[in-house]
Design an enzyme around this catalytic site. Structure first.
Site, PDB file in Angstrom:
ATOM      1  N   SER A 237       1.599  -7.813  -8.373  1.00  9.43           N
ATOM      2  CA  SER A 237       1.755  -6.517  -9.028  1.00  9.43           C
ATOM      3  C   SER A 237       1.899  -6.700 -10.548  1.00  9.43           C
ATOM      4  O   SER A 237       1.009  -7.255 -11.190  1.00  9.43           O
ATOM      5  CB  SER A 237       2.953  -5.793  -8.406  1.00  9.43           C
ATOM      6  OG  SER A 237       2.955  -4.425  -8.711  1.00  9.43           O
ATOM      7  N   ASP A 465      -4.542  -0.342  -1.466  1.00  9.30           N
ATOM      8  CA  ASP A 465      -3.286  -0.562  -2.189  1.00  9.30           C
ATOM      9  C   ASP A 465      -2.918   0.717  -2.942  1.00  9.30           C
ATOM     10  O   ASP A 465      -3.667   1.177  -3.796  1.00  9.30           O
ATOM     11  CB  ASP A 465      -3.466  -1.714  -3.181  1.00  9.30           C
ATOM     12  CG  ASP A 465      -2.168  -2.154  -3.853  1.00  9.30           C
ATOM     13  OD1 ASP A 465      -1.288  -1.296  -4.080  1.00  9.30           O
ATOM     14  OD2 ASP A 465      -2.045  -3.347  -4.162  1.00  9.30           O
ATOM     15  N   HIS A 492       0.562  -2.820  -0.411  1.00  3.45           N
ATOM     16  CA  HIS A 492       0.640  -3.306  -1.782  1.00  3.45           C
ATOM     17  C   HIS A 492       0.911  -4.801  -1.765  1.00  3.45           C
ATOM     18  O   HIS A 492       2.008  -5.231  -1.424  1.00  3.45           O
ATOM     19  CB  HIS A 492       1.742  -2.560  -2.530  1.00  3.45           C
ATOM     20  CG  HIS A 492       1.934  -3.008  -3.944  1.00  3.45           C
ATOM     21  ND1 HIS A 492       0.891  -3.170  -4.822  1.00  3.45           N
ATOM     22  CD2 HIS A 492       3.053  -3.344  -4.630  1.00  3.45           C
ATOM     23  CE1 HIS A 492       1.353  -3.563  -5.994  1.00  3.45           C
ATOM     24  NE2 HIS A 492       2.665  -3.693  -5.902  1.00  3.45           N
TER      25      HIS A 492
END
Length: 530
Positions: A237, A465, A492
């Site tokens: 991320s 995602d 995610h």
């Protein structure tokens, strides 16, 4: 904020998975020049030359979970000293918490990991991953290393903006009044938030130097202190921003980068925000479609009406919060939306979200409140970590700043349009956010990374995602001139979380620098009920 998903385990097997849709197994990376590592500036030599003093990790724990996992005697911790301001290397310093689990076999080097956020603890992730990877090829070949970026977790100075009582007030605050008076009140609260962060975190110079620009310089000092000639890194991320920024600052010092759940470094803050909202609406719609197949779905049997049903279920909380925890607490409207968003990060959470919405329909907000607690970094003891505070502070120096109310209002309007499930229906509150009142300017801006001399990298991107949409991974891999692994699924991030196809490719790249062929594709298990 991007949720922190604990990687589950690595199945490091030297065969291709049957669900990998490609013609062959991964292939050796294209040979590239192997430049010598970049020499550090002389004024930073005392930081680059430091020797870490490793010891037990118990004193580094900042949460109940950490206290349980950091007692593991196979873990060792230390503090890395870095300049608070790299323009003043003889001035104040910061101390970075570092956790390590040593390789059990023929060591290649360190695998440095970051879970994202910004604001999430890399030490916590390192402790979790080390246990999962201990018996794998990665655990044998690499020291697993996690660090808390400056301002985060066990690192000092530590970002601090709200105490626990103030956090509870903040979570109950609606900020849904679009009138001039409502906007003025919200802006006053946001200005006070910026002031509290400045006062409680150690001053404006701390907030000015807490962004990704400075963290990547810390990472290079860490690389040297760990004894690694070049960096091997896995970032999830927001951690992909650190990875791509490091690649630009120190391309000669990179051995391997895995970037999972990408942020596109060229994308503006406004466009990324709108795209993320659209991603969560896509995830909500997928959840609603799955829920409609289940008996007694709280959103009904028609997915096309699910958003309206969700709004009808949650919007009354603005006037009448729901009882939770047997009446000891209440569920606010913001927490109901936040809890829902938390569950949308991972399709495995959909059954829990189904139960939470069903319970809310019956007047009990406990499940959604617990999900919101998870997002907001609240422990069962009622104490808040600094994850969300650090997220805001770091974002204020990483992202473009909006100081025009019309522009802010347009962003909120577009975000509500992209994700109507989270629209409160009261109108756009065009109040400037805390970053507009920040005591220091941004230190980053959108741009095309300049990465000449960078070796092949691996970007992993999941088609469904919600937080970091798939296209951002496509764009990042192109910007870095690296390989892309596409993963069909709805969650995610995915690397080293138990999917054999993904983990084989990631492990093969990290150990042997084998990159997958063009068009590499893996698939996750079907979504619940699918």
């Amino acid at each position: 904020m991007g949720a922190v998903l604990d990687p589950l385990r690595s199945l490091a097997v030297a065969v291709c998975s049957a669900v990998l849709v490609l013609s062959g197994c991964s292939q050796p990376a294209v040979p590239a020049p192997d430049p010598q590592p970049q020499a550090p500036p002389p004024e930073l030599s005392r930081f680059y030359d430091q020797q870490l003093s490793w010891g037990g990790c118990a004193d580094y724990a900042t949460s109940a979970t950490d206290r349980a996992t950091f007692d593991d005697p196979t873990l060792e911790c230390a503090r890395l000293e870095v300049p608070l301001d790299y323009n003043q290397p003889d001035g104040r310093t910061a101390r970075i918490g570092v956790l390590r689990h040593r390789a059990s076999g023929d060591r290649i080097g360190s695998l440095v990991v970051n879970p994202g956020g910004p604001g999430a603890s890399g030490m916590s992730l390192g402790a979790t991953m080390s246990g999962r990877l201990a018996q794998s090829q990665l655990g044998q070949r690499f020291d697993v290393v996690g660090f808390d970026p400056r301002g985060v977790g066990a690192s000092t100075p530590t970002i601090d903006c709200l105490n626990d009582a103030e956090w509870e007030v903040e979570r109950a605050d609606l900020d849904v009044d679009p009138s001039p008076q409502g906007v003025a009140q919200t802006e006053a609260e946001n200005q006070q938030y910026a002031q509290r962060c400045t006062e409680r975190s150690g001053g404006a110079d701390v907030l000015a130097n807490v962004g990704s620009r400075d963290v990547v310089r810390d990472m290079d000092i860490l690389r040297q202190a760990l004894g690694d000639e070049k960096l091997t890194y896995l970032g999830y991320s927001y951690g992909t921003r650190l990875g791509s920024a490091y690649a630009e600052a120190f391309p000669q010092n990179v051995r391997a980068l895995v970037l999972d759940g990408a942020l596109d470094p060229e994308q503006t803050t406004v466009q990324r925000t709108v795209d993320q909202n659209a991603g969560f609406q896509q995830a909500f719609d997928a959840f609603a479609a799955d829920c409609a197949k289940q008996p007694n779905c709280p959103l009904g049997t028609d997915p096309a009406r699910a958003t309206a049903t969700f709004q009808a279920l949650t919007r009354p909380l603005m006037d009448r919060p729901a009882a939770a925890d047997g009446g000891a607490r209440t569920l606010s409207y913001p927490d109901a939306v936040t809890g829902t968003i938390q569950a949308l990060y991972l399709s495995d959470f959909w059954p829990l979200l189904n139960r939470g919405l069903s319970s809310l329909a019956a007047g009990d907000g406990t499940i959604l409140l617990r999900l919101a607690d998870m997002y907001n970094d609240r422990g069962q003891d009622g104490h808040y970590g600094n994850g969300i505070e650090a997220f805001i502070v770091i974002s204020c120096v990483d992202e473009e700043r909006i100081t025009d109310r019309a522009e802010q209002g347009e962003l909120i309007r577009r975000s509500n349009e992209a994700a109507p499930f989270r629209d409160d229906g009261r109108g756009v509150v065009a109040a400037l956010d805390p970053c507009a009142f920040w005591p220091a300017p941004p230190t980053s801006e959108p741009h095309v990374p300049q990465v000449q001399g960078l070796p092949p990298t691996l970007t992993v991107s999941v088609t469904g995602d919600p937080a970091t949409p798939y296209q951002a991974g496509v764009d990042l891999s192109k910007a870095l001139g690296g390989s892309l692994l596409t993963v069909d699924g709805a969650q995610h991030t995915v690397a080293l979380q138990g999917n054999r196809c993904v983990d084989d490719i990631v492990s093969g790249y990290l150990v042997d620098l084998r990159t997958p062929p063009d068009g590499a594709r893996c698939s996750l298990a079907p979504t619940p009920g699918g």
